[in-house]
Design a protein around this motif. Structure first.
Motif, short mmCIF file in Angstrom:
data_model
loop_
_atom_site.label_atom_id
_atom_site.label_comp_id
_atom_site.label_asym_id
_atom_site.label_seq_id
_atom_site.Cartn_x
_atom_site.Cartn_y
_atom_site.Cartn_z
N ASP A 214 -1.80 -75.51 -27.11
CA ASP A 214 -2.08 -76.96 -27.03
C ASP A 214 -1.14 -77.81 -27.83
OD1 ASP A 214 -4.17 -79.26 -26.52
OD2 ASP A 214 -4.16 -79.02 -28.79
N CYS A 216 -2.06 -81.18 -27.55
CA CYS A 216 -2.84 -82.68 -27.42
C CYS A 216 -3.54 -83.00 -28.58
CB CYS A 216 -3.73 -82.37 -26.03
SG CYS A 216 -4.62 -83.92 -25.73
N LEU A 279 1.26 -77.15 -23.86
CA LEU A 279 0.30 -77.69 -22.91
C LEU A 279 -0.24 -79.29 -23.27
CD1 LEU A 279 -1.24 -76.62 -20.60
CD2 LEU A 279 -3.07 -75.82 -22.15
N THR A 280 0.01 -79.98 -22.54
CA THR A 280 -0.59 -81.31 -22.94
C THR A 280 -1.64 -81.91 -22.26
OG1 THR A 280 1.02 -82.44 -21.37
CG2 THR A 280 1.88 -82.12 -23.43
N GLU A 281 -2.42 -80.71 -21.58
CA GLU A 281 -3.79 -81.22 -21.05
C GLU A 281 -4.87 -80.44 -21.53
OE1 GLU A 281 -3.58 -80.33 -16.83
OE2 GLU A 281 -1.80 -81.78 -16.45
N GLN A 282 -5.99 -80.89 -21.67
CA GLN A 282 -7.07 -80.26 -22.48
C GLN A 282 -7.53 -79.00 -21.76
OE1 GLN A 282 -8.77 -80.55 -25.25
NE2 GLN A 282 -8.54 -82.84 -25.66
#
Length: 335
Positions: A214, A216, A279-282
């Motif tokens: 993650d 984000c 990873l830039t998305e939930q």
């Protein structure tokens, strides 16, 4: 420091409260009861108070071990009997189900511990006159407008955050002189790298295959040993100053995503990191989490009750070095 004698007989409801080892802690100073003493923070709190001359007794349940009491905190009679027998001056309530995804799956059991057990403990603390320090979380906030002060309105996004917020409210309802200490994600002297979401990143760093992390959610990793020091300072002061009550915040100062933590760990141990992918998305299917629940810690600082957080790289190196390939034998000594 406390000393021990050979006998201690506690006979409340067999199987509910019992000694794991027949050893009595004889008070040599003020008495503190630490719930969740087998956990990461609980162990640090016990060590901090012991090193400061307090008489310490810790409770655990499934992971109870020698010199700790096994106590089911959801059993009202057991909790009442424990406090009546030990008569603590201070209770540091560390026990909780703290894993958001587990709380989503096993909500009833988590709420029993995080809310109902906390409510019972607060009631009994009020009856016996003990100062209660309740450990809460930055997840009581939604992360949309940081940093958050102690008086800002909570708005938890997941069941875990809601359960801890209800625990706060029950604490202060039954025990108005209590202290609520909100903290972010913790790491420290772990018994297994999987004990903390921060130290668990070691498995990703050590791996050779590509893995996503993650990048984000903004976190503020905080050493449990620093939190323990703050708890002890709060206990010392609150016993002398009745204005030390209500909500306080404590947090590490370095803002990092999981990906950035893993990169920092790799650099600290001079390991490659090109297999770590941000990873830039939930993630799909996980409990919702605040994007940035940074805590404003000014109340602690104004009262001279804070500590300077250990730098992340220094602290994480200290915690993870026993798990490096040439040091793993030391786990049998230190853990």
């Amino acid at each position: 420091m406390s000393c021990a004698t050979a006998e201690l007989r506690i006979t409340f409801s067999p199987g509910r409260v019992q000694l794991v080892q027949e050893e009595e802690v004889v008070p040599g100073g003020p008495r503190v009861l630490v719930t969740g003493a087998t956990g990461l923070l609980g162990r640090a709190v016990c060590a901090e108070f012991q090193s400061s001359g307090w008489s310490v007794i810790g409770t655990g349940y499934r992971r109870a071990r020698p010199r700790l009491l096994r106590c089911d905190l959801t059993d009202e009679d057991a909790v009442r009997g424990l406090l009546h027998e030990y008569q603590p001056d201070v209770i540091v309530h560390c026990a909780a189900e703290r894993r958001p995804d587990v709380v989503e799956r096993y909500t009833e059991a988590a709420v029993n511990l995080n809310v109902h057990a906390t409510s019972m403990l607060a009631k009994e603390a009020g009856v016996c006159g003990a100062l209660l320090i309740y450990i809460s979380t930055d997840y009581v906030f939604d992360g949309r407008n940081p940093p958050y002060g102690e008086d800002d309105s909570p708005n938890p996004l997941n069941v875990y955050g809601r359960s801890k917020l209800e625990g706060e409210r029950e604490t202060l309802r039954h025990c108005p002189g209590a202290v609520v200490l909100r903290v972010p994600v913790l790491f420290g002297e772990v018994e297994s790298v999987m004990e903390s979401v921060v130290t668990s990143l070691w498995t990703k760093v050590e791996a050779t295959e590509n893995c996503t992390l993650d990048h984000c959610q903004q976190r503020f990793p905080t050493d449990a040993r620093d939190v323990a020091t703050v708890c002890r300072k709060l206990a010392d002061r609150a016993r002398q100053d009745l204005s030390i009550r209500g909500i306080f915040h404590f947090s590490g100062k370095e803002q990092m995503t999981k990906y950035e933590m893993a990169i920092a760990i790799a650099q600290a141990f001079n390991l490659p990191s090109n297999h770590l992918i941000p990873l830039t998305e939930q993630p799909v299917g996980a409990a919702p989490r605040p994007v940035n629940a940074q805590l404003n810690c000014s109340r602690l600082e104004l009262q001279n009750l804070s500590v300077e957080p250990r730098p992340f790289t220094e602290a994480i190196t200290d915690c993870l070095w026993p798990f490096t390939p040439d040091k793993r034998w030391r786990q049998t000594v230190f853990h």
